[in-house]
Design a protein around this motif. Structure first.
Motif: not given
Length: 471
Positions: A258-260, A264-272, A289-299
């Protein structure tokens, strides 16, 4: 760690409104931590007393045991986090400790171990402790009894599969074509009384964040955030096992993303990065700003990013969206179609999306979040199966695991539109998403089987919506 700068509350801000605490903190990690701890000292101490009581009910073990194990676990991995971010959060946590102790000098000294155990509580109770009880993890401090001689029963008996409702929608589904996201936290009321902080963090590096949070937490945990990186972030939890002791904790990975993160892709990369398998969720992400949405699941062993959309929606009800994760983890493989559990909310979200397509705005989103359509009974009646969860109103006749009238359900409501998120604010209601009140003494008089929670639950009067905002 560096030496503490002169403690300063300059620029920090606290305000109570409609059951919420608005808190603004800024500066170096140690400074903003000190501000946090000093201004929320009494609330943090109260939350730690409550979690000790609840852990003794749930596990037979007090919080101190979890805190000591959290310290041993996290102090090995946090200094290894990329870009020094683990050290940054350790500084912030130590600042919270210092602030609490300065504000409440007559109370027993709070320790860094306490804060590590508190921030780690969600992943420790959901993944780490079950792994300890199953023998897959050996805790640094042994259990106070022989697990082989103990009938532990369900290891997550208090952590029901149905817990939180959320969606993110965009394009043809919303009134202005931009993203709209909503979330209501479900939890045992005694746990959730502390989840009433609307926290604005202005770090020295990275993006500002406005989030729902908890006294003493350096992340959201209830997971509703808007960020200066142009993201809305929320989730619904998944009942998935697996924990890697050498990985980075979920609370660090969430905060770092969230801080960096700025997409969507950079958030998922940092989180994983450094995934330890802790506190598994379906994450709902929106780029304002782009209107894009996504859902991400990581076990621990699986990940799935649902296709980013510029028109459509993703909705959450504690069932994995990804078929492989549903099948291979055993979390939701049958729940997908079981109307006694979370499937009713899944179907109801689809109905509401169809009914409000093209019109979802702030007001419609609030209404959807407070919906009481029960897909099992076919009635409009709040229950354990409705989007706005009311397990305390459910007689258990069609139970999905909880006892009759269990004191658990919707604790709040949050709504963010793209316009709000760009301005770093969102709507928040403390209490049920629908606004219905809870009178604790009246509830316990009707349901004396839950008398152990007397003095450990707070009334929830009907309250209005306010703004969580940057200062």
């Amino acid at each position: 760690m560096s030496e503490l700068e002169a403690p300063s509350l300059e620029g920090a801000y606290r305000e109570n409104s409609e059951g919420w605490i608005r808190l603004h903190i800024a500066g170096s990690p140690r400074q903003r931590g000190y501000q946090h701890g000093y201004l929320l000292a009494n609330e943090l101490r109260a939350a730690l007393r409550e979690i000790d009581y609840l852990l003794r009910i749930d596990t037979g073990i007090g919080f101190d045991w979890f805190a000591r194990n959290a310290e041993a676990l996290y102090m090995k991995v946090l200094p290894k986090a990329p870009d020094g971010f683990g050290e940054e959060l350790l500084e912030e946590l130590q600042g919270i400790v210092d602030g609490v102790n300065a504000a409440t000098p007559d109370d027993p000294a709070l320790t860094l171990a306490d804060l590590l155990g508190w921030n780690g509580y969600p992943e420790m109770i959901c993944q780490w402790y079950p792994a300890v009880m199953s023998g897959h993890i050996t805790p640094n401090e042994p259990l106070p009894w022989d697990r082989h001689a103990t009938h532990a029963g369900p290891l997550r008996a208090h952590h029901f599969h149905h817990s939180c409702s959320a969606f993110v929608a965009t394009g043809d589904y919303t009134a202005d074509g931009g993203p709209v996201a909503v979330h209501t936290t479900w939890q045992r009321f005694a746990n959730g009384d502390a989840y009433n902080v609307l926290l604005h963090i202005r770090p020295e590096s990275g993006h500002d964040m406005v989030m729902q949070s908890v006294p003493g937490y350096v992340y959201s945990s209830t997971d509703f955030s808007v960020t200066g990186g142009g993201l809305i972030v929320t989730e619904t939890s998944l009942d998935v096992a697996g924990f890697e002791v050498d990985g980075l904790p979920e609370w660090l990975r969430t905060r770092r993303a969230c801080q960096y993160g700025d997409s969507i892709e950079s958030w998922c990369a940092l989180f994983s990065d450094g995934n330890n398998g802790g506190y598994v969720n379906t994450w709902f992400l929106a780029e304002v700003n782009t209107g894009r949405i996504a859902a991400y699941e990581l076990t621990l062993n699986h990940s799935a990013l649902q296709p980013p959309l510029t028109s459509g929606y993703y909705a959450g009800c504690n069932i994995p969206l990804d078929e492989t994760i549903r099948a291979q983890t055993g979390s939701g493989a049958t729940a997908w179609s079981n109307l006694l559990g979370s499937a009713g909310r899944r179907i109801r979200w689809d109905q509401l999306m169809a009914a409000h397509r093209g019109n979802i705005d702030q007001d419609i989103a609030r209404q959807m979040l407070g919906d009481h359509g029960d897909m099992y009974t076919g009635e409009d009646c709040a229950s354990s199966r409705t989007i706005c969860g009311h397990l305390d109103n459910d007689n258990g006749q069609y139970s999905a695991g909880q006892g009759p009238f269990y004191p658990w359900g919707s604790l709040d409501g949050k709504v963010a539109t793209a316009g709000q998120a760009k301005a770093l604010n969102f709507d928040a209601r403390w209490g049920r998403a629908c606004g219905a009140p809870l009178d604790v003494e009246a509830f316990l008089s009707r349901h004396p089987q839950y008398g152990q929670y007397r003095g450990h639950m707070q009334d929830r009067p009907s309250r209005g919506w306010i703004k969580a905002r940057a200062v």
